[in-house]
Motif scaffolding. Sequence first.
Motif, short mmCIF file in Angstrom:
data_model
loop_
_atom_site.label_atom_id
_atom_site.label_comp_id
_atom_site.label_asym_id
_atom_site.label_seq_id
_atom_site.Cartn_x
_atom_site.Cartn_y
_atom_site.Cartn_z
N ARG A 67 -56.33 0.68 5.10
CA ARG A 67 -56.50 1.65 6.19
C ARG A 67 -55.16 1.94 6.87
O ARG A 67 -54.86 3.08 7.21
N TRP B 245 -53.33 5.53 7.14
CA TRP B 245 -53.02 6.08 8.45
C TRP B 245 -51.56 6.50 8.53
O TRP B 245 -51.22 7.59 8.99
N ARG C 172 -50.10 10.41 8.95
CA ARG C 172 -49.28 10.88 10.06
C ARG C 172 -48.01 11.58 9.56
O ARG C 172 -47.57 12.57 10.13
N GLU D 256 -57.29 12.31 5.93
CA GLU D 256 -58.66 12.41 6.45
C GLU D 256 -59.22 13.81 6.22
O GLU D 256 -60.40 13.99 5.91
#
Length: 697
Positions: free
Chosen positions: A437, A441, A445, A456
């Motif tokens: 995860r 992430w 970004r 996502e």
Amino acid sequence: MTSYRRRTAPAAPRTLVPLTRLWILRMMVPLAGHRELVGARSFMDDALALALGLEEWIDPEDRDFDPAAVRTRLRELHRQAERAKGHGLPAILETNIARLAELVGLDAAERAILSFATMLHHEPALDRAADKLGRLSSVAVVDVLALLLGLPADRVRAALAGQGILARSGLLSVDHASTGTLTSKLDLLSKQFAESIVGSETDPITLLRDTVAPSAPARLTLDDFPHLGEALAILRPYLTQALAASREGVNIFVHGAPGTGKSELARALAAALGCELFEVASEDEDGDPVNGERRLRAYRAAQSFFDRRRALLLFDEVEDVFSDCASPLGGRGLAQRRKGWLNRALEQNRVPTLWLSNEIDGIDPAFMRRFDVLVEVPVPPRAQRERILQAACGDLVDGPTLARLAQAEALAPAVVDRAASVVRAIRGGFDAAGSARALEWLASRTLEAQGHPGLEAGAAVQLPSHYDPAILNADTDLAALAKGLAAGRSARLCLYGPPGTGKSAFGRWLAGHLGMPLLLKSASELMSKWVGDSEKAIAAAFRQAEREGALLMIDEVDSFLREREGARHSWEVTRVNEMLTRMERFGGVFIASTNLMDDIDPAALRRFDIKIRLDYLGAGQAALMLARQCAALGLDAPLPADLERVRRLERLTPGDFAALARRHRFASFADAARLVAALEQECALKGGKPASIGFLA
């Protein structure tokens, strides 16, 4: 006797070597530098006076300062220095200059000039003395050096010429643009050069350490670049032959978006060829950026230093050298000022050079035609991305996460490498799922910061497990179409109809059904406010689909294919022409979708093999969709009344069901009746005829 306020005496200078002392005295006496040293009542530079041994005249206690006596003493010191023996260089400097001379082929005059310039930048007293000569023109510099070094002026002039070895090797250049102090006019290779060459005996190669350095070892091999197969089939044997034959003028231009692996490709090439790879630095040892002028100096030095070695040279971020843009203050850009020199450099370089750039626009075609091979390094295709990602972060992510990462075409290998390094540094605080995860992430970004959708967003548009194209209200048998495409794998399809009727979803399903990666582009991704950029983006999308063997789908294609008769600008016509040309040349599966079929240019419509209308759901399709949606959301099966209500809805689309499925994640529906009520509201907003809603218990 006149009284003066006593000044603090300067610190005692380090002892000057005899040759440096002689140079300073020649500056003071024959070149009249004493005029800026000896004032009417005191020295203008006490430190320099002390270095010359004139301390008796620094604030004398028993007599007045006598300028005439001081000048007499200077002339006497000068005569003594001229008669003295042993005017040699420091031993370490002499040894290092001899090594450099052998490496690049300096003659005696060039060695003397380079030695002087090195001491000028290294010895503060010599620098201070040179300042007393004032601002000099390039012509005056020749005369000054001729006197200081005892050389004929024409020999100095030849040594400092632009085609001389000192300039061509980058070791020393003269600033011809303006007047300046002697130190500023004689510019060495780098700001660390003098310290390095005077400080200790060293391999001449190390003198380049803050301008050119050995490249990092290769982490990939050429097998990791299968998407560059055609380019490597030419590039590798060409470089092999060029190295073996010591061929001049070998230059390769490698371009592509940041992080696509251009530097790694260069390192892999060098490893495969069994040769050294040296990189021209874009920043110095202090981390400060190196400007284009100084990088060219470093490049010239490397060409002289490495021409007898089996080596390649890597010049990254060449935009600051080859860009033809004018400076912000209105002056000419570097490429314009050095155009002739750059052209010669690309024709006469003895070390094969790989020039790397993030973009190709803005570079003068006169430069581009001088490159032997031009290689575009795109983001690797999905299959290759999976292999690279497995090597970069396979220990941090599971299979599904790896697949999601690989699906993001804008996710360059360098981005994943950096994210993986962060996660590895803190992985002790995560379990396996947490590491995955965290990496997702971080990668998301970076993608968003670069203007791309995050991971996502990609996950949000995945097809639901219960997706069935048979539910779509199409005027064509989609199952038969998919079967035919599985055999032919070449078609141009136009999907049209109201928003939400399943055009994009069908494209995703078809790509999966055919076992092809999907390359989905929207109009906003391809359109640009700059003239010509939209055409380039369209061409790049089709090229990428060809490389990856992908199904190419362009959404909102009406933005590109509007009728040319109504065009108000020439670029609107060229954009349509570019799209039509690429469509005709493309041999794979291409899908265009639009909500505005009437706006499309008739010539474009003729180029589609089939036009498929996707309409609002029919009554039976709506009921079947409701039943499957309830099952997917974990709701009880709809009651007959629920099914009847949904059958009566007009303008109901699969997109409405998808939107409510997303809403269910954070505002869940208690039962099918409430789901139907929400569908009725969606249809009412579109102007459709809703059934009577009534009241829910």
